[in-house]
Every structure is written in C-alpha cells, then in structure tokens.
Design an enzyme around this catalytic site. Structure first.
Site, PDB file in Angstrom:
ATOM      1  CG  HIS A 199      -2.075   0.941   1.084  1.00  0.00           C
ATOM      2  ND1 HIS A 199      -1.988   2.281   1.372  1.00  0.00           N
ATOM      3  CD2 HIS A 199      -3.332   0.719   0.646  1.00  0.00           C
ATOM      4  CE1 HIS A 199      -3.161   2.840   1.131  1.00  0.00           C
ATOM      5  NE2 HIS A 199      -4.004   1.921   0.684  1.00  0.00           N
ATOM      6  CD  GLU A 234      -8.938  -3.921  -3.221  1.00  0.00           C
ATOM      7  OE1 GLU A 234      -9.978  -4.235  -2.625  1.00  0.00           O
ATOM      8  OE2 GLU A 234      -8.936  -3.230  -4.245  1.00  0.00           O
TER       9      GLU A 234
END
Ligand code: ACO
Length: 375
Positions: free
Chosen positions: A256, A314
C-alpha cells in the site's frame, strides 16, 4: 534543479487539501472516519448512517435518518434508457465495472445538476446498475428495488432475489462502511479534480469509477481470491507464491502506498469474515486464506526486504464478498457502490473550498525543434 522543480512522482507525500472526512496514519495502521475509529463505526453503523455522517459531519437524528433512507429509496429505479444501455452492454458481456461506469454516466438523463440531488441519485442508483447489469448478463430478469429494504439489504436482494438474513446484511454493510471513505486515494482525488472545475456530480462519480477500476487501486480483490483458490491446499502456498515472486509478479492484496503496517481495514474485514464463516466451506477457505497471508508476508519480506509490504484491504474484501455469494467479477463494482459515498462527500468538501486543483509538471523535453522547411 531548483527547489521549485522538485518532482513528487505519484504525488507521494503531498498534502493537497484539508479534509474532515478521514485521517490515515500509515505508520500506526490507524484510520479515523469523521472522528470515529474505523473498527468502532464500520461494524456498527448502517450505510445510511455513515453516509449522513460524511455528508453532514454528524450522525442523523431519527427523523433525518428516515428521510435519507426514503430519499435514497425513491431514487433507486433506473431510467428506461439506462436499462436499455445495460441490456446492450450485457449482450457484449462487457466488464461489469465498465457497465457501472456507463450506467452512472447515463444518469445525466435524469440528473438535476444540483449537487445534493445528484449525489443522492448516484449513491441510490449505483447498486441497481450493478445488479441489473449482472442479471441481464446472465439472462435473468432484473429485480426491481424494494423500497422497504435498507441500502445494503436491497443491493443483496436485487442480486439474487432473496430477502437477505440479518447476518448477510451486517456483513455487506460492514464491508461497504469499511471501504466507503479513505482519504485522497486515486479515485477520490480524481473525483475532486473533476468537481473542482465546477463540473457536475455525475461526472465526478464517473471519473472516480474510471480510476477505481485499475488493479493498483480497486481491481485487486478478484485476483487476490484467485491466488488463494490457485493455492488450494496450505502446503502448496510456499511453492506457488515463490514462483509468482520469482516471475516478478505482484501479489494482489499486499502492499500500500500509505500503510507500512497492516491496513486496519483488513483487520475489520478479517474479523467480519471470521464472524460470518462459522462453519462449512467458508470456514475452510478462511483458514486457508489466513495461512496464505502468513506465507505471503514472510516471502514478501524475503523478496523485497525493508519494503514493508503488508496485507491491504483487498485481501479480506475478496473473502467476505465471496462468502456473501458474490461472483469475483462483482468485487470491484461493489467497491464502487461503497466508495460513491466517499466521492460525493469529498465533492461537497471540494465545492466548499472553491479552488480548482491544478498542479504543475516539470518539462523534460527538448526546446529547440524546428518545423521542417516546406518544398
Ligand atoms: N507484490 C510484490 N511486490 C510488490 C507488491 C506486491 N503486492 N507491492 C509492491 N511491491 C514491490 C514493487 O515491485 C517495488 O519493488 P522494487 O522497488 O524492487 O521495484 C516495491 O515493492 C515498491 O512498490 P511501488 O509500486 O513503488 O509501491 P507503491 O506504493 O507505488 O504501490 C501498490 C502500492 C500499487 C498498492 C502496490 O503495493 C501493488 O501493486 N499492490 C498489489 C495490488 C493491490 O493489492 N492493490 C490494492 C491496493 S489497496 C487499494 O487501493 C484499495
């Protein structure tokens, strides 16, 4: 190079605006939504409560809550032309995310141009667009929205025609709340750039959807689940992941830009998935996913030492939406259904700020080219 020409590639670390909507601390793994820690609000609020909070910076009264639910419910049905467009798209089996983008675009047919009305319209109609397209693509009649159901319950209902149990609604609502708002991510920034030009709410949402589609943003949960399925058995995890990394592939659901520790949204969704999968195939899949996650984190640290690649939202999105019976192709559109709440809230903030977003680029091309002489 002069200070003015320092390039912040990817705008990394740049603070472009102020916001009251959310705060992310990527080092602490903390996400605050309009004052509430994510883990406090996501598993407890309804979608409509969180939406009201983002739009008005406070929770609704009972009457305001009922009014918002009614306002949304009244805008769920799609214009005839939108249904015709989705039918044409289904005949070509286009990507559901493209169908959602095209469907939202066509809401301009009934939009008023007033930001508040059009935000309600975009939020209310997005689930209907996804469900209608999905059913048409599978040669099923669309299921008209049920005004008596909540936003999350109605979405589940329009997908399969079953009135969902309380546990299914809670799981969907926890998912939608967890991903509704997340700072200046790529799609939110896109939506703010568009509205900052005094463009309209529907255009801002369409732009957000375009940005969300890519696998570096919202397109990762399908491939994340595919990897867990491909692994199939815990003992295969190490070999399959090693091969992927050796081929230079990125592991979907990891890494991320902001979070350098575990994404707090992964924890909230992981806990929701654990509550939801108490037994059967779901529980086995959950146990496998937990094992795959552990192996993936170990091998990522080995392959990319010091990069601090951690589990992102996710990964557990895939698990919870799969548990709710959604096909992989519906994961990213369902992310869009949730995030439209955040985009519209940011659009209101941007309208209030009134400033066009217009950064600069450092020119690195030649300067002395000459047009060839004629004849
Ligand atoms: N698997 C393997 N390697 C990775 C991964 C991954 N998932 N993510 C980053 N890396 C590596 C890169 O290859 C790069 O290595 P290098 O420096 O040796 O070339 C290094 O880590 C840094 O990667 P960047 O792309 O510079 O990191 P950035 O912050 O720009 O990217 C991103 C973040 C796009 C999310 C990235 O981690 C990624 O592609 N992850 C996989 C896709 C994914 O899960 N997307 C969903 C994100 S969550 C969301 O948007 C809702």
């Amino acid at each position: 190079m002069s200070t003015a020409m320092v390039v912040h590639s990817g705008l990394e670390g740049i603070i472009a605006e102020e916001t009251r909507l959310s705060h992310i601390d990527g080092e602490l793994g903390e996400l605050i939504i309009a004052g509430y820690p994510l883990e406090e609000i996501a598993p407890n609020a309804t979608y409509e409560q969180l939406l009201f909070l983002l739009w008005h910076d406070r929770l609704p009264s009972e009457a305001e809550y009922r009014a918002l639910r009614a306002d949304l419910a009244a805008r769920r049905a799609l214009p005839t032309a939108t249904i015709a467009l989705l039918r044409a798209a289904a005949q070509q089996a286009i990507d559901p995310m493209d169908a959602l983008r095209m469907g939202v675009d066509s809401l301009s047919l009934v939009a008023s141009g007033r930001p508040q009305d059009d935000a309600l319209l975009a939020v209310a109609a997005s689930p209907t667009i996804v469900a209608t397209y999905w059913r048409l693509r599978h040669n099923q009649d669309p299921i008209p929205p049920d005004e008596t159901l909540s936003h999350a319950a109605n979405y589940l209902y329009m997908l399969d025609g079953q009135k969902p149990s309380g546990a299914r609604v809670r799981a969907m609502e926890t998912y939608l709340n967890t991903v509704m708002e997340h700072g200046f991510n790529a799609s939110t920034f896109t939506a703010r750039v568009i509205i900052s030009t005094d463009s309209d709410m529907i255009s801002a949402v369409v732009g957000g959807l375009g940005a969300l589609k890519g696998p570096k943003h919202g397109g990762a949960p399908g491939p994340a689940l595919d990897m867990v399925f491909e692994i199939g058995q815990p003992e295969r995890a190490e070999a399959v992941i090693r091969e992927k990394l050796a081929r230079g592939e990125r592991l979907m659901g990891f890494g991320h830009r902001i979070y350098k520790v575990r994404d707090p949204r992964a924890d909230v969704l992981g806990a929701a998935a654990q509550r939801f999968f108490t037994d059967g195939d779901g529980a086995d899949l959950y146990a496998l996913a937990m094992h795959v996650e552990k192996v993936a984190l170990r091998l990522l640290e080995e392959a990319k030492p010091g990069r601090r690649l951690q589990t992102n939202v996710e990964y557990y999105t895939a698990l919870i939406l799969h548990g709710l019976g959604l096909a992989t192709a519906l994961f990213t559109p369902t992310f869009g259904v949730a995030r439209v709440g955040g985009w519209t809230a940011h659009a209101f903030e941007q309208i209030a700020s009134g400033r066009i977003i217009r950064p600069k680029a450092a020119y690195r091309g030649p300067r002395n080219r000459r047009w060839p002489a004629q004849g």
